[in-house]
Design an enzyme around this catalytic site. Structure first.
Site, mmCIF file in Angstrom:
data_model
loop_
_atom_site.group_PDB
_atom_site.id
_atom_site.type_symbol
_atom_site.label_atom_id
_atom_site.label_comp_id
_atom_site.label_asym_id
_atom_site.label_seq_id
_atom_site.Cartn_x
_atom_site.Cartn_y
_atom_site.Cartn_z
ATOM 1 N N GLU A 169 65.592 58.104 60.796
ATOM 2 C CA GLU A 169 66.829 58.727 60.306
ATOM 3 C C GLU A 169 67.643 59.209 61.515
ATOM 4 O OE1 GLU A 169 64.287 59.967 56.356
ATOM 5 O OE2 GLU A 169 65.307 61.555 57.433
ATOM 6 N N GLU A 335 71.146 65.782 53.915
ATOM 7 C CA GLU A 335 70.957 64.328 53.840
ATOM 8 C C GLU A 335 72.268 63.601 54.098
ATOM 9 O OE1 GLU A 335 66.816 64.212 52.725
ATOM 10 O OE2 GLU A 335 68.224 62.678 53.398
HETATM 11 C C1 GEM Z 1 63.021 64.346 51.778
HETATM 12 S S1 GEM Z 1 63.086 66.016 51.327
HETATM 13 C C2 GEM Z 1 61.818 66.231 50.220
HETATM 14 C C3 GEM Z 1 62.335 66.237 48.846
HETATM 15 N N1 GEM Z 1 63.065 67.427 48.661
HETATM 16 C C4 GEM Z 1 63.544 67.809 47.477
HETATM 17 N N2 GEM Z 1 64.094 68.994 47.381
HETATM 18 N N3 GEM Z 1 63.460 66.973 46.463
HETATM 19 C C5 GEM Z 1 61.572 63.941 52.063
HETATM 20 O O1 GEM Z 1 60.985 64.436 53.035
HETATM 21 O O2 GEM Z 1 61.028 63.134 51.288
HETATM 22 C C6 GEM Z 1 63.891 64.241 52.966
HETATM 23 C C7 GEM Z 1 63.998 62.885 53.541
HETATM 24 O O3 GEM Z 1 62.983 62.174 53.641
HETATM 25 O O4 GEM Z 1 65.088 62.495 53.931
HETATM 26 ZN ZN ZN Z 2 63.889 62.313 56.041
#
Ligand code: GEM
Ligand code: ZN
Length: 375
Positions: A169, A335
């Site tokens: 990312e 995000e």
């Molecule tokens: C996500 S954040 C985790 C899920 N959070 C909520 N509130 N549903 C992950 O780590 O899977 C972030 C990402 O991967 O971009």
């Molecule tokens: Zn992530």
């Protein structure tokens, strides 16, 4: 013709590459993990000849929906990353491109190299108000680097920003570059006022090993760092262990953990509504931050995002939930899209480093809006 990936964040496996109109490729999974989605490779071939590159086996990739309406990025100069025509049939992604030069780079999103990361740290430490700290070493022996901006003082709020727990990312580190450039601009009144109110602790890359290795989601030993915050260890997740240890020393009043999302074509945040001690105070802070960021930029919205966690059902291993609960503070996962912001599409570049950097500047506006309310 030749496909190569033996460079910083390179990742591809060549199945066949003998004919320009039938290049077959596969993405290698993260080490000791089943996750795969990040790719980055170079095509050396004849210019001005149509090429068809097929990346196979995507049905079992980390986020298959991420390939729907997705366009890969390409570059000739490794600075400008433009979108190229792609088709996804549920299994395979076909990239159709006629290169203008003999060497063309392709990637899942604009790469953020380890050298650029080191340059960012070196540039930042020269600012009078910025100190570069090394918290310890990663599994592959790289620095876990932290930037401290501002003078810690008793009445100042403590703001933490982490980025790239998930190394593929890369938009996360592009955003931090933009945030730092504004925060360290001595002529910027918002930055100056914020630094009178708060001290910043910024980790531009939480997962340098995974970044260099060309991973999507894990560190060198297959740990998904955003599932390690309940019980990190120096053996499996030193990156989280070292940062969490420092947070316990400094305290946290606002936490922003920056990520990218493979499927949703929006910028959005996920809060800590599922935490056991989530309160009306935290909800008010979350709402004020989101409203302020929506006023600061139309690139951010609060309609589309992750499903809300039910009360008490937050996954305590996730950074935002663990930090929000431990410090009873405002905590967000931010995000950005691998594709584009569908509400303000850019057909040439999609979501891009420049737009990441601008959002990093805009985030400071929302931080200033809540700074006096944080405790
Ligand atoms: C996500 S954040 C985790 C899920 N959070 C909520 N509130 N549903 C992950 O780590 O899977 C972030 C990402 O991967 O971009
Ligand atoms: Zn992530």
């Amino acid at each position: 013709m030749r496909i190569s990936s033996n460079f910083d964040s390179g990742n591809i496996q060549v199945i066949q590459a003998s004919e320009p109109d039938n290049i077959q490729l596969r993405i290698k999974p993260d080490n000791q993990s089943d996750f795969y989605q990040w790719f980055h490779f170079k095509l050396e071939s004849q210019a001005f000849v149509s090429h068809r590159l097929t990346i196979v086996d995507l049905k079992n990739s980390a986020y298959p929906d991420g390939w729907k309406n997705y366009q890969a990025v390409a570059s000739y100069n490794r600075q400008e990353w433009f979108r190229v025509d792609c088709e996804f049939d549920g299994e395979q992604l076909v990239i159709q491109h006629t290169p203008e030069f003999e060497h063309t780079y392709f990637a899942y999103f604009a790469p953020y190299s380890y050298e650029r990361h080191l340059d960012l740290l070196a540039w930042a430490q020269q600012a009078p108000l910025c100190q570069q700290l090394c918290l310890g070493e990663t599994i592959d022996g790289r620095d876990m680097s932290l930037l401290v901006i501002g003078e810690p003082e008793k009445d100042k709020k403590v703001i933490w920003v982490t980025a790239r727990q998930h190394p593929g990312e890369t938009m996360a580190e592009w955003l931090v570059e933009g945030l730092l450039e504004r925060l360290l601009d001595e002529d910027d009144g918002l930055a100056r006022q914020l630094l009178e109110k708060a001290v910043f602790y910024v980790v531009p890359n939480m997962n340098p090993d995974g970044a260099v290795r060309g991973h999507l989601r894990t560190n060198a030993v297959g740990a998904n760092l955003n599932r390690e915050w309940a019980a990190p260890s120096m053996e499996r997740s030193p990156e989280v262990f070292l940062v969490k240890q420092m947070m316990l020393e400094t305290g946290v009043d606002l936490f922003l953990d920056v990520h990218g999302d493979e499927a949703l074509p929006y910028n959005f945040v996920a809060g800590a509504e599922g935490n056991p001690d989530y309160s009306p105070r935290i909800k008010q802070l979350e709402d004020h931050f989101k409203q302020s960021l929506m006023l600061a930029t139309p690139e951010f919205q609060d309609t589309y995002g992750y499903p809300k966690d039910a009360p008490g059902q937050a996954n305590a291993t996730v950074a935002t939930h663990a930090v929000g609960q431990t410090f009873d503070c405002l905590a967000f996962t931010l995000e950005m899209p691998f594709k584009d912001n569908i509400e303000l599409p850019d057909t040439a570049y999609g979501w891009s480093p420049a737009r990441c950097k601008q959002l990093g500047e805009d985030v400071l506006i929302a931080m200033r809006a809540v700074a006096d309310m944080l405790r």
